[in-house]
Motif scaffolding. Structure first.
Motif, PDB file in Angstrom:
ATOM      1  N   UNK A   1       0.829  -1.207   0.000  1.00 34.25           N
ATOM      2  CA  UNK A   1       0.000   0.000   0.000  1.00 34.25           C
ATOM      3  C   UNK A   1       0.862   1.255   0.000  1.00 34.25           C
ATOM      4  N   UNK A   2       1.959   1.234   0.749  1.00 33.49           N
ATOM      5  CA  UNK A   2       2.862   2.384   0.786  1.00 33.49           C
ATOM      6  C   UNK A   2       3.480   2.640  -0.580  1.00 33.49           C
ATOM      7  N   UNK A   3       3.892   1.583  -1.258  1.00 36.47           N
ATOM      8  CA  UNK A   3       4.477   1.752  -2.594  1.00 36.47           C
ATOM      9  C   UNK A   3       3.449   2.283  -3.586  1.00 36.47           C
ATOM     10  N   UNK A   4       2.247   1.718  -3.547  1.00 38.44           N
ATOM     11  CA  UNK A   4       1.222   2.127  -4.509  1.00 38.44           C
ATOM     12  C   UNK A   4       0.748   3.560  -4.267  1.00 38.44           C
ATOM     13  N   UNK A   5       0.820   4.036  -3.028  1.00 41.84           N
ATOM     14  CA  UNK A   5       0.371   5.394  -2.723  1.00 41.84           C
ATOM     15  C   UNK A   5       1.260   6.467  -3.336  1.00 41.84           C
ATOM     16  N   UNK A   6       2.456   6.101  -3.760  1.00 43.91           N
ATOM     17  CA  UNK A   6       3.365   7.085  -4.333  1.00 43.91           C
ATOM     18  C   UNK A   6       2.743   7.744  -5.569  1.00 43.91           C
TER      19      UNK A   6
ATOM     20  N   UNK B   1       0.565  13.108  -7.853  1.00 45.16           N
ATOM     21  CA  UNK B   1      -0.435  13.933  -8.532  1.00 45.16           C
ATOM     22  C   UNK B   1      -1.102  14.902  -7.563  1.00 45.16           C
ATOM     23  N   UNK B   2      -1.471  14.414  -6.369  1.00 48.42           N
ATOM     24  CA  UNK B   2      -2.164  15.284  -5.417  1.00 48.42           C
ATOM     25  C   UNK B   2      -1.258  16.399  -4.910  1.00 48.42           C
ATOM     26  N   UNK B   3       0.043  16.138  -4.829  1.00 51.80           N
ATOM     27  CA  UNK B   3       0.971  17.183  -4.385  1.00 51.80           C
ATOM     28  C   UNK B   3       1.078  18.307  -5.413  1.00 51.80           C
ATOM     29  N   UNK B   4       0.845  17.985  -6.683  1.00 55.75           N
ATOM     30  CA  UNK B   4       0.935  19.006  -7.734  1.00 55.75           C
ATOM     31  C   UNK B   4      -0.332  19.841  -7.853  1.00 55.75           C
ATOM     32  N   UNK B   5      -1.454  19.358  -7.307  1.00 62.60           N
ATOM     33  CA  UNK B   5      -2.729  20.060  -7.459  1.00 62.60           C
ATOM     34  C   UNK B   5      -2.713  21.481  -6.890  1.00 62.60           C
ATOM     35  N   UNK B   6      -2.213  21.711  -5.662  1.00 74.22           N
ATOM     36  CA  UNK B   6      -2.248  23.080  -5.123  1.00 74.22           C
ATOM     37  C   UNK B   6      -1.488  24.090  -5.972  1.00 74.22           C
ATOM     38  N   UNK B   7      -0.507  23.650  -6.738  1.00 73.88           N
ATOM     39  CA  UNK B   7       0.254  24.563  -7.575  1.00 73.88           C
ATOM     40  C   UNK B   7      -0.443  24.822  -8.916  1.00 73.88           C
TER      41      UNK B   7
END
Length: 229
Positions: free
Chosen positions: A78-83, A88-94
């Motif tokens: 699960x940790x690997x797949x969450x990457x 993508x979600x980290x890029x959304x605010x920008x």
């Protein structure tokens, strides 16, 4: 070894009854120091560098058994797949402050659709790899419970034209039903957009703003119908 020991003990004594009568206080395995040290060397930096170590659950299974290792396998995978969604979600605010509102809504919808696909693929892959691990760890009874062989299964049909045609039909139906859901939802969304652009109009004897609210239920109805089919 513990299962064999418990099986042998049950022929002569009842551990649970002995615990109730306080003949014994507790029945549990003690640590094997050499094995514990070896496990510690293999997983010394577990929270940091071993999050992506593929063979870490196998090391845990050798000492703690398959039940404990199954948790580590899920956590590791699960940790690997969450990457992927995390990037993508980290890029959304920008990105969001620099695009129009309607484009931001479309971006949210695309990301939501991506998460649906990601979840489906992850669960399917997780079930496959978990069964593989259980086989490797010798949990035969558990594997039989979660992966029963169908009565109509025939090993000689593997790779045959009949199997290829069945697979082709299967994926054709998958693409057909997914396409129908996408196009129908798109049709309802466009129709609701037209109703909101003309709020003073009437549709089916209702004001457009009220009709647009009820049209959302058509999406749910379509899901129920497709699911029944």
């Amino acid at each position: 070894m513990l299962r064999i020991l418990r099986h042998a003990l049950r022929k002569h004594v009842r551990v649970q009854l002995m615990e109730q009568e306080e003949v014994v206080r507790l029945f549990f395995p003690i640590h094997k120091w050499e094995g514990l040290q070896e496990l510690h060397k293999k997983t010394r930096h577990l929270p940091q560098s071993h999050l992506f170590q593929l063979n870490m659950p196998d090391n845990v299974s050798e000492y703690f058994g398959a039940h404990v290792a199954a948790y580590f396998h899920f956590y590791n995978a699960f940790t690997r797949w969450l990457v992927i969604p995390a990037v993508f979600s980290a890029a959304f605010p920008f990105v969001r402050p620099h695009i129009p509102t309607h484009e931001a809504h479309r971006l949210d919808s695309c990301f939501g659709g991506f998460l649906c696909i990601w979840t489906t693929v992850f669960l399917a892959r997780m079930k496959h790899t978990m069964n593989e691990k259980l086989l490797r760890w010798g949990m035969g009874e558990s594997v039989q419970n979660v992966t029963p062989v169908r009565k109509n299964f025939k090993d000689e049909l593997r790779g045959s034209c009949s199997e290829n045609l069945r697979n082709l039909l299967h994926w054709t139906l998958v693409i057909l039903f997914l396409s129908e859901t996408v196009f129908f939802s798109r049709f309802i969304a466009n129709w609701r957009g037209e109703l909101f652009e003309n709020p003073d109009g009437m549709t089916f004897g209702m004001q457009n703003t009220d009709a647009a609210k009820y049209f959302k239920y058509l999406v749910t109805a379509n899901i129920k119908v497709v699911d029944a089919v």
